[in-house]
Design an enzyme around this catalytic site. Structure first.
Site, short mmCIF file in Angstrom:
data_model
loop_
_atom_site.label_atom_id
_atom_site.label_comp_id
_atom_site.label_asym_id
_atom_site.label_seq_id
_atom_site.Cartn_x
_atom_site.Cartn_y
_atom_site.Cartn_z
N ASP A 1 0.80 -1.24 0.00
CA ASP A 1 0.00 0.00 0.00
C ASP A 1 0.83 1.28 0.00
O ASP A 1 0.32 2.35 -0.30
CB ASP A 1 -0.95 0.01 1.21
N HIS A 2 2.11 1.20 0.33
CA HIS A 2 2.91 2.41 0.51
C HIS A 2 3.64 2.87 -0.76
O HIS A 2 4.03 4.04 -0.84
CB HIS A 2 3.96 2.19 1.60
N ASP B 1 3.80 -0.96 11.37
CA ASP B 1 3.31 0.36 10.99
C ASP B 1 2.72 0.98 12.24
O ASP B 1 2.01 0.30 13.00
CB ASP B 1 2.26 0.26 9.88
N ARG C 1 -1.63 12.30 10.08
CA ARG C 1 -0.40 13.03 10.39
C ARG C 1 -0.28 14.30 9.54
O ARG C 1 -0.70 14.32 8.39
CB ARG C 1 0.83 12.14 10.16
N SER D 1 6.17 7.62 12.68
CA SER D 1 6.08 6.31 12.05
C SER D 1 7.02 5.29 12.70
O SER D 1 8.03 5.64 13.29
CB SER D 1 6.44 6.42 10.56
N ARG E 1 8.98 3.27 11.28
CA ARG E 1 10.05 2.86 10.37
C ARG E 1 11.37 2.61 11.11
O ARG E 1 11.94 3.50 11.74
CB ARG E 1 10.23 3.88 9.26
#
Length: 756
Positions: free
Chosen positions: A95-96, A160, A448, A643, A645
């Site tokens: 999806d990213h 995520d 965000r 995030s 990440r």
């Protein structure tokens, strides 16, 4: 593993009564919903009550979820550990990596061409290791999880930060780094500090323009972006029963913006109906049988102050629609105050874009409420006065609102439908209506709004509201408009007023979902080959980080002293860098490119203390690495928020970072640093942050005696060789100290695998 197997669900629910008896006995009091679920997933049963915010607990999650950007590094790490198949149900969701350019069809086609190498890697790696794969275009991870996998009373971790979305369906769902996911996929327990509890009591019910989004926007203003750190937010009270299941998910999704570990709602009839509507009748039936174990004990609601560390009450009857921002989600005010704020702060009142959808607000109800506004506008002869983009959350939602007319209504007023993906919400937006550095205002229904978050432009002021509020603002084209009371002018000069939106939370005809985009893993993964080209610029096989050499860290230069907010977006930006998420060397070129240098008050650049020359932080770090010089980072409050990440931890580790010393950490990032073998330290006295100067050398000593709850001495050496010793603290337990010594958590896993 596409869906929760019936036997797995039955087994999970059947353990709830015994688990409840244990927790009730050990705690000696009524039990919150959070505590019920946490205790039912403990790896080892406790005989004494945990201390919230201090005790460290190990849990056995039921599921792992990964999106394509973070899954690359997670699967590369999983492969490095030498494991054949995941031990718990796991999925990858693409999806990213789909950039918003023109519209759904062409954007998806373009993404498939540009990212084919990565998608092929994720598909074959998933196929080989027993992981379910959701192809590009099938939907945003959190919406798909809600539709297919979320289960009241279960526990899930996801790579995520908005994994808590599933809390809208009564699930403990926590965002983590990829290394955490590898642990669980390897069959190991997952650990976290026992969270504090924030109780949010909801009374009344929504009316007029107010929606679920406004609950979390108001709460953001109350708790701030760090007010939920180390806590689980548990919603309770009669007001919860008036909120749809997907509305609850909107609220829990954005709990991540408050730093919360996760958020959760009690089981109710809305969840029962949603489970049935999404084809999970057997889960609904089992949940009904054990409904009393999927809510807090009754005493919690009558005397909440006894059981929560902090209590907030929100009356839905009097709640106004909210708009938050710019640059932070906790700058909150009701729409009635927005125009005056725009004037006082000199924000650009003209809107350039309005965007609705994302994992936070793309449900059937969300799109239907926005479409109700659009239908009114069409009937009154109104069109949007700025760009208007729509992002469906999943293929199931897309097909259903296409069938039922909502998409047509939104397009009829000038909207453009994007692919079922994250797109502009995470910076995957190719914007051509502004020049770099141009100050402008946009409004979204996303979660965000940090600087550069949506379009990479630091001067874009992003505001956040509900989809219906955003749609109304698109029609006005101005932030000076109040949808609740102001009128709009048609092309004929007639003044018209929009009525509050009305919509069903579930489609009366059921969901349409002919094609899901799901690919099941191979029955025999050993026959599947995962190919990573040696010369690939997108993927790179990992080499283990070096273990600790047993010595103290002496005279390390300070690469960065970060001033103010330093999120994972500042440490490792997304946007155009997303394509390098599977190539650690390449993506490390973006390291700290958005971080504010406390010494120069500029972002992205620092000084090489050996040469005196300025360069990007990544360039300076590479210069240090070439000279076998390690370095440290100094940070401010809530360092690493945002995030999940893990590249924000892996890139510094790859380029030579040994320690990060800050006033305070965001939870996920602190764990990510520990997982990669970086010392995550906090100043015992926050004022010591001010003592660090640009050319100081930092020594971290006494590492051979590193132990839980023991302070660590840090020696600051000035340019004139004068020294000062300060105290720092850490939150490492014995296992996490072993991560540090082994060089990373992954190294330790591999050692354990080899020894078994």
């Amino acid at each position: 593993m596409q869906y929760l197997e019936q036997q797995v669900v039955k087994k999970m629910y059947s353990t709830l009564p015994d688990s409840y008896e244990v927790v009730r006995k050990v705690l000696g009091r009524p039990v919150t919903l959070t505590e019920k679920i946490l205790w039912s997933h403990l790896a080892q049963c406790w005989k004494t009550p945990p201390i919230r915010g201090q005790s460290y607990a190990m849990f056995n999650p039921d599921r792992v979820a990964m999106q394509d950007a973070t899954a690359q590094m997670a699967l590369l790490q999983f492969m490095q550990a030498g494991l054949k198949k995941v031990a718990v149900p796991s999925t990858v969701h693409c999806d990213h990596l789909i950039q918003a350019r023109v519209g759904a069809v062409s954007d998806l086609s373009q993404a498939m061409t540009e990212n084919q190498e990565v998608f092929d890697f994720l598909r074959t790696a998933s196929n080989k290791h027993g992981i379910g794969f959701w192809a590009p275009g099938s939907g945003i991870i959190h919406q798909v999880i809600l539709e297919k996998y979320a289960c009241p009373g279960a526990m899930m971790i996801g790579t995520d930060s908005h994994t808590p979305n599933a809390g809208g369906l009564g699930m403990i769902a926590i965002g983590v780094g990829g290394a955490d996911a590898v642990d669980v996929m390897a069959g190991l327990a997952w650990g976290v500090t026992w969270p504090k509890l924030i109780g949010v009591k909801l009374t009344g019910k929504f009316n007029g323009w107010t929606s679920a989004k406004d609950v979390i926007l108001k709460l953001a203003g109350i708790l701030t972006v760090s007010g939920g750190t180390g806590s689980i937010i548990e919603y309770f009270g009669p007001g919860t029963k008036s909120i749809s299941c997907t509305g609850k998910a909107t609220i829990t999704n954005m709990g991540a913006e408050l730093g919360a570990t996760t958020s959760i709602f009690p089981y109710d009839d809305h969840m029962f109906k949603y489970l049935n509507a999404t084809g999970r009748d057997f889960v609904a039936q089992e949940a009904q049988k054990y409904a009393s174990y999927l809510v807090a004990d009754s005493e919690i609601e009558t005397e909440p102050k006894k059981y929560f560390d902090r209590l907030v009450e929100i009356d839905l009857d009097t709640l106004e629609p909210y708009v938050v921002g710019p640059h932070t989600p906790d700058l909150a005010r009701p729409v009635s105050q927005l125009a005056s704020d725009v004037k006082d702060k000199n924000y650009p009142e003209k809107l350039r874009y309005a965007l609705i959808g994302s994992c936070t607000n793309s449900s059937y109800e969300d799109m239907s409420r926005a479409a109700h506004i659009a239908k009114q506008a069409k009937d009154k002869g109104l069109k949007v006065k700025c760009g208007f983009l729509i992002t469906p959350g999943s293929e199931q939602i897309h097909k259903t609102i296409e069938r039922d007319g909502q998409l047509e209504a939104l397009e009829s007023i000038g909207g453009t439908v994007l692919a079922n993906a994250c797109g502009p919400c995470i910076g995957q937006w190719k914007r051509e209506d502004i020049t770099p550095g141009e100050t402008n205002s946009i409004i979204t229904s996303f979660n965000r709004n940090f600087q550069k978050r949506n379009d990479g432009n630091a001067q874009t002021l992003a505001f956040i509201g509900s989809p219906e509020i955003v749609t109304a603002y698109a029609l006005a084209g101005s932030l000076n408009f109040n949808p609740c009371k102001d009128t709009l002018q048609t092309e004929d000069g007639v003044l018209v007023k929009l009525e509050p939106p009305v919509a069903e939370d579930l489609p009366t005809k059921g969901f349409a979902s002919e094609v899901s985009g799901y690919i099941a893993p191979a029955e025999n993964g050993q026959k599947v080959t995962v190919i990573v080209k040696p010369d690939s610029e997108r993927l790179q096989l990992l080499a283990p980080f070096a273990p600790w050499n047993g010595s103290d860290f002496i005279d390390l230069p300070v690469l960065l002293k970060a001033l103010g907010k330093c999120t994972t977006d500042h440490i490792s930006p997304a946007g155009p860098w997303l394509k390098y998420r599977g190539h650690l060397d390449k993506i490390s070129d973006n390291m700290f490119s958005g971080a504010m240098n406390a010494f120069t008050k500029s972002s992205g650049t620092g000084v090489n203390v050996f040469t005196g020359e300025s360069a990007s932080f990544s360039q300076v770090a590479r210069q240090y690495k070439a000279n076998n010089t390690d370095w440290v980072v100094i940070g401010d409050e809530n360092y690493g928020e945002g995030s999940s990440r893990e590249h924000a931890a892996m890139s510094p580790r790859f380029l030579g970072c040994k320690a990060v010393i800050v006033k305070s950490f965001a939870r996920i990032h602190e764990t990510n640093l520990k997982k990669q073998g970086i010392l995550a330290l906090t100043f015992a006295d926050a004022k010591d942050y001010d003592k660090i100067q640009e050319y100081d050398r930092i020594s971290i000593v006494g590492l051979k005696s590193l132990a839980p709850d023991k302070t660590v001495d840090v020696i600051i050496k000035r340019k004139d060789d004068k020294t000062e010793t300060i105290k720092t603290k850490h939150t490492m337990n014995a296992e996490q100290i072993d991560w540090f010594k082994a060089g990373s958590a992954l190294n330790l896993i591999k050692q354990q695998q080899e020894n078994n």
